[in-house]
Design an enzyme around this catalytic site. Structure first.
Site, PDB file in Angstrom:
ATOM      1  N   CYS A 133       1.182  -1.521  -0.056  1.00  0.00           N
ATOM      2  CA  CYS A 133      -0.371  -0.286   0.190  1.00  0.00           C
ATOM      3  C   CYS A 133       0.399   0.972  -0.058  1.00  0.00           C
ATOM      4  O   CYS A 133       1.584   1.466   0.886  1.00  0.00           O
ATOM      5  CB  CYS A 133      -0.949  -0.466   1.439  1.00  0.00           C
ATOM      6  SG  CYS A 133      -1.456   1.497   1.579  1.00  0.00           S
ATOM      7  N   CYS A 136      -0.510   4.536   2.027  1.00  0.00           N
ATOM      8  CA  CYS A 136      -0.567   3.938   3.603  1.00  0.00           C
ATOM      9  C   CYS A 136       0.880   3.948   4.064  1.00  0.00           C
ATOM     10  O   CYS A 136       1.899   4.755   5.288  1.00  0.00           O
ATOM     11  CB  CYS A 136      -0.798   2.142   4.222  1.00  0.00           C
ATOM     12  SG  CYS A 136      -2.355   1.863   3.158  1.00  0.00           S
ATOM     13  N   ASP A 137       2.011   3.895   3.051  1.00  0.00           N
ATOM     14  CA  ASP A 137       3.061   3.818   3.608  1.00  0.00           C
ATOM     15  C   ASP A 137       4.181   4.675   2.720  1.00  0.00           C
ATOM     16  O   ASP A 137       5.524   4.912   3.026  1.00  0.00           O
ATOM     17  CB  ASP A 137       4.210   2.368   3.834  1.00  0.00           C
ATOM     18  CG  ASP A 137       2.958   1.605   4.365  1.00  0.00           C
ATOM     19  OD1 ASP A 137       2.895   2.004   5.326  1.00  0.00           O
ATOM     20  OD2 ASP A 137       3.407  -0.053   3.907  1.00  0.00           O
TER      21      ASP A 137
END
Ligand code: NAP
Length: 309
Positions: A133, A136-137
């Protein structure tokens, strides 16, 4: 035991659209939305192809709106995973880790999860440099060197997003052609921060002291193996249907998707399906939502025939 007219398992666009129609249609509706609700759109940035949003809409915002909309019509949403469905006479029992619910009908909308490469090092370094992701990261890789693996729209989207943070993005694909849509592939091809690495397979992901150091790559045209130093490694190689919890309750295809001739009815009366857990072809938020609507309307018809409602 709590009794519902319909239980919807899953809270992506398919499940929440189904819930909107069943709750608004007056059915006592429970959504088992999973520990992480909202499905795959929670891991995306702007959605440009969901009609009605001229400038696009962020995936998480769209899902939050859908959630509030179903709650407004009285659906109860529990943020837990379903672990099994059992048959009980004319009804079904849906289990979670600590509860069970009876229902006259079930709609399965559990979607799909990111696929893994299953190469050495991937599992050990997951969350320590390996991710599925970028939204997300990605922020963890400011001015770092990262790689994305895959050749579909997800890989294009992840690579483009990562250019906002990373200094360099390698896009590794096993063939010499993308399957991604032209508009997204062109965006990648024209981005100076992205280098496309064609005809290349990932053989191993290597870390030192629990931190990613490099990937071992194999160029299948030149028959050459080499180490690519990396700070981050993002998988974008498609998805697998979430059907393990179903056991043998309904028929699955050989790839593990819910088997259905019309995309809505399953092998068992009273259990319906919608979205990516059944659809291997279109897999769009809008098609999942459309399937959710159809599954809900078929559920209402089924319950009327059974004189449950
Ligand atoms: P996908 O279209 O199935 O693409 C998966 C890619 O990963 C393919 O290029 C495939 O290579 C590669 N791949 C699969 N297994 C691999 C392995 N073991 N090793 C190396 N490479 C592997 O999946 P997706 O990109 O997640 O897209 C899924 C659906 O969502 C599509 O319909 C897509 O259009 C849609 N989507 C839309 C958007 C958007 O419109 N904003 C964004 C994301 C996704 P091959 O090509 O060689 O098979």
């Amino acid at each position: 035991m709590d009794k519902y007219e319909v239980i919807i398992i899953g809270s992506g666009p398919a499940g929440l659209t189904a819930a909107l129609y069943t709750a608004r249609g007056g059915l006592k509706t429970l959504v088992l939305g999973g520990y992480t609700y909202g499905g795959q759109l929670m891991n995306t940035t702007v959605i440009e192809n969901f009609p009605g949003f001229v400038d696009g809409i962020d995936g998480p915002v769209l899902m939050d709106n859908m959630l509030k909309q179903v709650q407004r019509f009285g659906a109860l949403v529990e943020f837990v995973d379903a672990t099994a469905i059992e048959i009980e006479g004319d009804d079904y029992v849906v289990r979670t880790h600590d509860k069970q619910y009876t229902t006259s009908a079930v709609i399965i909308a559990t979607g799909a999860t990111p696929k893994r490469l299953n190469v050495p090092g991937e599992a050990e370094l997951y969350g320590r440099g390996v991710s599925t992701c970028a939204t997300c990261d990605g922020a963890l890789y400011k001015d770092k060197v990262v790689a994305v693996v895959g050749g579909g729209d997800s890989a294009m989207e992840e690579a483009t997003y990562l250019t906002h943070h990373a200094s360099k993005v390698y896009l590794i694909h096993r063939r010499d052609k993308f399957r991604a849509s032209k508009i997204m592939a062109d965006r990648v091809a024209n981005d100076p921060k992205i280098e496309i690495v064609w005809n290349t397979e990932v053989k191993e992901i290597v870390g030192k002291e629990n931190k990613l150091s490099h990937a071992v790559l194999f160029n299948n045209q030149e028959n050459r193996t080499y180490d690519q130093p990396l700070d981050g490694f993002f998988l974008a190689i498609g998805h697998e249907p979430v059907t393990a919890f179903l056991g043998g309750t309904i028929k699955l295809t050989d790839k593990g998707y819910v088997d259905s001739a019309d995309g809505i009815h399953t092998s068992r009366p009273g259990i319906f399906v919608c979205g990516d857990v059944q659809d291997q072809v279109y897999r769009q938020a809008i098609t999942a939502a459309g399937m959710g609507c159809r599954a809900a309307l078929e559920t209402i018809k089924y319950l009327e025939m059974k004189e449950v409602v």
